[in-house]
Scaffold this motif. Structure first.
Motif, mmCIF file in Angstrom:
data_model
loop_
_atom_site.group_PDB
_atom_site.id
_atom_site.type_symbol
_atom_site.label_atom_id
_atom_site.label_comp_id
_atom_site.label_asym_id
_atom_site.label_seq_id
_atom_site.Cartn_x
_atom_site.Cartn_y
_atom_site.Cartn_z
ATOM 1 N N VAL A 1 -12.653 3.957 -1.624
ATOM 2 C CA VAL A 1 -12.155 3.055 -0.592
ATOM 3 C C VAL A 1 -10.707 2.662 -0.885
ATOM 4 O O VAL A 1 -10.296 2.527 -2.038
ATOM 5 C CB VAL A 1 -13.076 1.807 -0.492
ATOM 6 C CG1 VAL A 1 -13.052 0.994 -1.772
ATOM 7 C CG2 VAL A 1 -12.710 0.940 0.694
ATOM 8 N N LYS A 2 -9.931 2.500 0.192
ATOM 9 C CA LYS A 2 -8.549 2.045 0.069
ATOM 10 C C LYS A 2 -8.226 1.148 1.255
ATOM 11 O O LYS A 2 -8.841 1.255 2.327
ATOM 12 C CB LYS A 2 -7.570 3.218 0.005
ATOM 13 C CG LYS A 2 -7.479 4.077 1.258
ATOM 14 C CD LYS A 2 -6.534 5.258 1.029
ATOM 15 C CE LYS A 2 -6.351 6.139 2.258
ATOM 16 N NZ LYS A 2 -5.530 5.532 3.319
ATOM 17 N N THR A 3 -7.273 0.255 1.058
ATOM 18 C CA THR A 3 -6.769 -0.499 2.196
ATOM 19 C C THR A 3 -6.000 0.465 3.097
ATOM 20 O O THR A 3 -5.430 1.457 2.617
ATOM 21 C CB THR A 3 -5.833 -1.633 1.754
ATOM 22 O OG1 THR A 3 -4.659 -1.066 1.145
ATOM 23 C CG2 THR A 3 -6.527 -2.568 0.760
ATOM 24 N N SER A 4 -5.993 0.181 4.381
ATOM 25 C CA SER A 4 -5.221 1.037 5.286
ATOM 26 C C SER A 4 -3.731 0.739 5.173
ATOM 27 O O SER A 4 -2.902 1.540 5.608
ATOM 28 C CB SER A 4 -5.673 0.817 6.732
ATOM 29 O OG SER A 4 -5.270 -0.470 7.181
ATOM 30 N N GLY A 5 -3.407 -0.416 4.585
ATOM 31 C CA GLY A 5 -2.027 -0.873 4.567
ATOM 32 C C GLY A 5 -1.709 -1.720 5.788
ATOM 33 O O GLY A 5 -0.666 -2.356 5.842
#
Length: 319
Positions: free
Chosen positions: A163-167
């Motif tokens: 998982v990652k932040t979309s920014g």
């Protein structure tokens, strides 16, 4: 012609002290320095993938660039892709090396969006994507909650994701898949997983493509498939403060905010590590029954188009 403020890897860098964009809290130099600092981490996410970038020129609105401009140096790697929508061939960059990345930075390319498949293999994505898009407002926490539903949906069928932040305001869950996986299989599995996540908590998550049908819930977007692109891990975004799409451990997801990760903070946070490479599971084979289930689920965008036509017809008849 602007004179170079500096040269790196043979690339002339100009106007480095200009503000990047309104609200960026950063200069063009900050962008160049950031991308150079993380080039060893972002390049593996971009390498050998047709690249679209979002550029921002002084005093102009941001714009997405797919086709390389005529003035692009000959040494920038590229690949030609047929675009069905515009009925023409597009020359996409392949950002395979530091020199190309620095050239893009000097072109004020802030965002880096790569295809799901490698050049020459568009029908075989390397990963599938579930994009958690929260409703307007301060709703990152809701996107996190929906991401945790996706994690559970994956675990229920024996899969794992990172998982990652979309920014921006959302969250991306990435699931690496076996090299033999077709785009059709990946798209079907993504639709099924989105429905599974929605069923786990229909008050929080929805697969409704039409915005007014979402009722303030998080949209579990299963439409990132086939020729779609995704903003790369470590890519900056054209948002206030110049945030970065940043990998987060599942256990840390509920204690972060998108503003924690910017072009100014990320190099220090990395501290020599590559958390995205560490977080990504090995490629996985999609379960046959998951793919079969997904084939019975309508494509959200197509379903929404038909529904929109039906509603417009009903309004005309009612009027």
């Amino acid at each position: 012609m602007a004179t170079a403020d500096e040269t790196r890897d043979g690339v002339s860098l100009t106007n480095l002290d200009q503000p990047l964009f309104d609200g960026a809290g950063a200069t063009k130099r900050d962008l160049v320095d950031y991308l150079d600092a993380v080039h060893g981490r972002i390049l593996p996410e971009l390498r050998d993938r047709p690249l679209s970038v979002v550029r921002v020129r002084p005093g102009q609105d941001p714009f997405m660039q797919k086709n390389l401009p005529k003035y692009t140096p000959d040494w920038v790697p590229r690949t030609s892709v047929w675009a069905e929508a515009s009925r023409r061939r597009i020359s996409y960059a392949l950002c395979d090396d530091r020199r190309t990345l620095l050239w893009f930075a000097n072109q004020r390319a802030v965002e880096y969006h790569a295809t799901l498949g490698l050049a020459g293999r568009p029908e075989h994505p390397t990963h599938l994507v579930l994009d958690l898009d929260p409703p307007p407002g301060d709703s990152f926490g809701a996107a996190v909650g929906a991401a945790l539903l996706v994690r559970q949906a994956l675990a229920d069928v024996g899969l794992a994701g990172a998982v990652k932040t979309s920014g921006a305001k959302g969250v991306h869950v990435i699931v690496p898949v076996d090299a033999g996986t077709t785009a059709e299989e990946a798209a079907a599995a993504t639709r099924a997983l989105a429905v599974h996540a929605e069923r786990l908590d229909p008050a929080l998550a929805t697969t409704a493509f039409i915005v007014e049908d979402r009722g303030g819930r998080v949209f579990v977007d299963s439409t990132r498939a086939y020729g779609a692109t995704l903003v790369a891990a470590y890519s900056p975004r054209i948002r206030p403060g110049t945030p970065v799409s940043y990998p987060v451990g599942w256990d840390d997801l509920e204690s972060v905010t998108p503003a924690d990760f910017t072009v100014r903070t990320v190099p220090e946070l990395l501290a020599g590590r590559d958390p995205w490479a560490e977080a990504l599971p090995a490629p996985q084979r999609l379960p046959d029954d998951l793919v079969a289930e997904g084939r019975t689920i309508p494509v959200a965008r197509v379903q929404a188009m038909h529904e929109g036509k039906r509603r417009a017809k009903a309004r005309r008849e009612a009027g």
